[in-house]
Write an enzyme that holds these catalytic residues in place. Structure first.
Site, short mmCIF file in Angstrom:
data_model
loop_
_atom_site.label_atom_id
_atom_site.label_comp_id
_atom_site.label_asym_id
_atom_site.label_seq_id
_atom_site.Cartn_x
_atom_site.Cartn_y
_atom_site.Cartn_z
N ASP A 1 40.94 32.71 66.77
CA ASP A 1 40.30 34.11 66.80
C ASP A 1 40.14 35.38 65.64
OD1 ASP A 1 42.54 35.33 67.95
OD2 ASP A 1 41.00 36.27 69.81
N HIS B 1 48.37 35.59 37.33
CA HIS B 1 47.47 35.71 38.37
C HIS B 1 49.02 35.79 39.43
CE1 HIS B 1 43.29 34.29 37.62
NE2 HIS B 1 43.55 35.21 37.35
N ASP C 1 49.48 45.39 37.80
CA ASP C 1 47.77 44.82 37.47
C ASP C 1 47.50 45.87 38.62
OD1 ASP C 1 45.06 44.46 37.32
OD2 ASP C 1 45.53 42.64 36.22
N ASP D 1 40.30 49.37 37.79
CA ASP D 1 41.15 47.78 37.50
C ASP D 1 42.53 48.57 36.48
OD1 ASP D 1 42.91 45.35 36.21
OD2 ASP D 1 40.23 44.79 36.44
N HIS E 1 43.56 35.51 28.63
CA HIS E 1 43.04 35.17 28.98
C HIS E 1 41.21 36.18 27.91
CE1 HIS E 1 44.23 39.84 29.68
NE2 HIS E 1 45.81 38.87 29.46
N HIS F 1 35.32 42.73 30.85
CA HIS F 1 34.75 42.74 31.84
C HIS F 1 34.06 42.77 32.20
CE1 HIS F 1 37.19 43.93 34.99
NE2 HIS F 1 38.85 43.54 34.64
N HIS G 1 34.92 41.74 38.75
CA HIS G 1 34.92 41.46 37.88
C HIS G 1 33.21 41.73 37.99
CE1 HIS G 1 38.61 38.64 37.25
NE2 HIS G 1 38.62 39.86 37.15
N GLU H 1 41.44 45.47 28.03
CA GLU H 1 42.98 44.09 28.53
C GLU H 1 43.41 43.95 27.55
OE1 GLU H 1 42.21 42.13 32.68
OE2 GLU H 1 40.24 42.62 32.67
N TYR I 1 52.40 37.70 26.42
CA TYR I 1 53.04 37.40 27.09
C TYR I 1 53.76 35.74 26.62
CZ TYR I 1 49.33 38.86 29.69
OH TYR I 1 48.03 40.07 29.33
N ARG J 1 50.80 43.69 29.53
CA ARG J 1 49.26 43.65 29.12
C ARG J 1 48.91 45.54 29.48
NH1 ARG J 1 48.13 40.20 32.60
NH2 ARG J 1 47.20 41.41 34.99
N GLU K 1 45.98 47.98 30.75
CA GLU K 1 44.13 47.39 30.83
C GLU K 1 43.92 49.06 31.15
OE1 GLU K 1 43.69 45.24 34.75
OE2 GLU K 1 41.63 44.97 33.93
#
Ligand code: GLY
Ligand code: MN
Ligand code: MN
Length: 431
Positions: A41, A248, A265, A276, A357, A361, A368, A386, A390, A399, A401
């Site tokens: 539940d 990710h 990130d 972001d 990537h 965005h 996004h 961003e 890598y 990275r 951003e």
């Protein structure tokens, strides 16, 4: 709600702006999101449908909104349906919006707010007059939705019940509107960004060799929650060393090692708006010369990319230009060979090995966010920028951003206050 009240003129004007895009004699129907089940539940936390929020400001489940700007009876030109509370609901779940509160939130007259069990009766009076019926669906180009949403169920039921009505897609109109941020939206987004700023400064004093990635996540969450945020805007990526090359990575379970860089990130949510941000910092407070070289290369790409986010520019062209800047940085770092780049297949550029990537965005109520990539950039659009490099063979991923809003002459960096220069990062970490 945890966030402070929002000026309801935002929602009044959003409805007016939507009305101006509709075909004659149109009815629009927007539904709240479902509360999604987990197991047994259990349920996930409620997250409002962003289009419903954008048009009403109502942040409660089982809500439905109808807009019919040309209905002959003025009281049916905009109608809200709310979940009616009961003693049982008050005991188990707590307070639900009264009609008076919903009127204040939405800017609608109380007389145009009904309980959901009255829907069928009221709806019949609107649908009969409508020549076009706009229904909502998630048309984000990258969405992969496996569950049947409330909107999808509604479309099915509507088609069965009213097979002769002409259906229209609401999504392109909402994407069109939401892509341009309104003056009341920017401070909400800025609050999410300022919360992210405070969190990041806290982390600069916290990260050190031996700390676990999840301990950093705990610090982040504490800072977000104490600032009226409901938490993170998306699953936080706290990726030290080679983990930073997993785009990710959200496990956040490793111990941070002396000499590694950690990619963060992290963005706060505030009033359904999302920051972001990405920063990459040295675990021990000092970059090695190699890390610093890669860091500065990424920062230069970020700066040059940002400068290209301005009115009139096109998405695909922008990304092609960013690719060229990245290419030359990767050559400078010894990662790509100049002759090989000159001979590369333009449809499979070599820089993708190290930067796989997109650079930007749309950002807003969705991380996004919705918006059309074939539309030229316009003032009021908010983008991330961003770039990243890598290098799996070196266990290094960097990275950076930021979030910018397009202005008449270029853009404003909404994250200008958040430390990004390597020297400043080191200085703050060693204070
Ligand atoms: N944090 C998700 C992204 O940067 O797009
Ligand atoms: Mn991000
Ligand atoms: Mn992003």
């Amino acid at each position: 709600m945890r966030y402070l009240p929002i000026n309801n003129q935002l929602f009044v004007r959003n409805r007016e702006r939507l009305a101006s895009l509709l075909k004659p004699k149109s009815l629009v129907i927007v539904n709240a999101n479902d509360i999604l089940p987990t197991n047994a539940d259990g349920t996930m936390a409620f997250r409002q449908n962003n289009d419903l929020f954008y048009l009403t400001g109502v942040d409660q489940e089982e809500t439905r909104f109808l807009l019919f700007p040309e209905h002959p009876d003025p009281k049916f030109r905009a109608v809200l349906f709310l979940r009616e509370t009961s003693e049982l609901i008050e005991i188990w779940e707590g307070h639900k919006l009264t009609k008076a509160e919903a009127a204040q939130t939405t800017g609608l007259p109380e007389s145009q707010i009904y309980w959901t069990h009255q829907f069928e009766t009221i709806f019949a009076q609107l649908v009969f007059e409508a020549e076009h019926v706009y229904l909502n669906a998630n048309e984000h180009t990258r969405a992969d939705v496996q569950v049947q949403t409330q909107d999808a169920r509604f479309i099915e039921q509507f088609r069965n019940r009213y097979p002769l009505h002409r259906l229209e897609r609401l999504a392109p109109l909402m994407h069109n509107l939401r892509a341009i941020k309104q003056p009341e939206e920017l401070p909400l987004l800025q609050t999410a960004i300022d919360t992210t700023d405070a969190m990041f400064r806290r982390l600069l004093g916290f990260v050190k060799p031996g700390v676990w990635e999840y301990e950093i996540e705990a610090e982040m969450m504490h800072e977000f929650l104490r600032r009226r945020s409901r938490g993170a805007a998306y699953n936080p990526i706290i990726a030290s060393g080679a983990n930073a090359c997993v785009l990710h990575y959200i496990d956040n379970s490793a111990q941070c090692k002396d000499g590694d860089v950690i990619l963060l990130d992290l963005g706060a949510e505030y009033a359904n708006y999302n920051a972001d941000m990405t920063r990459s910092i040295p675990v021990n407070g000092r970059f090695t010369p190699r890390q610093r070289a890669v860091y500065d290369a990424v920062l230069r790409v970020l700066r040059e990319s940002s400068a290209m986010l301005k009115p009139g520019n096109l998405w695909d062209e922008y990304h092609r230009e960013v690719g060229k800047v990245m290419e030359s940085e990767l050559i400078g770092l010894g990662l790509l060979d100049r002759d090989a780049v000159a001979a590369q297949d333009p449809d499979a550029p070599l820089y993708k090995k190290y930067f796989m990537h997109g650079t930007s965005h749309f950002l807003g109520l969705d991380v996004h966010d919705v918006g059309n990539k074939y539309r030229r950039m316009e003032p009021g659009m908010v983008f991330t920028v961003e770039p990243g490099i890598y290098i799996r063979e070196e266990g290094l991923g960097i990275r950076l951003e930021n979030n910018v809003v397009i202005t008449e002459t270029g853009n404003t960096d909404l994250m200008a206050n958040i430390p990004i220069e390597a020297d400043e990062i080191e200085e703050l970490m060693n204070r």
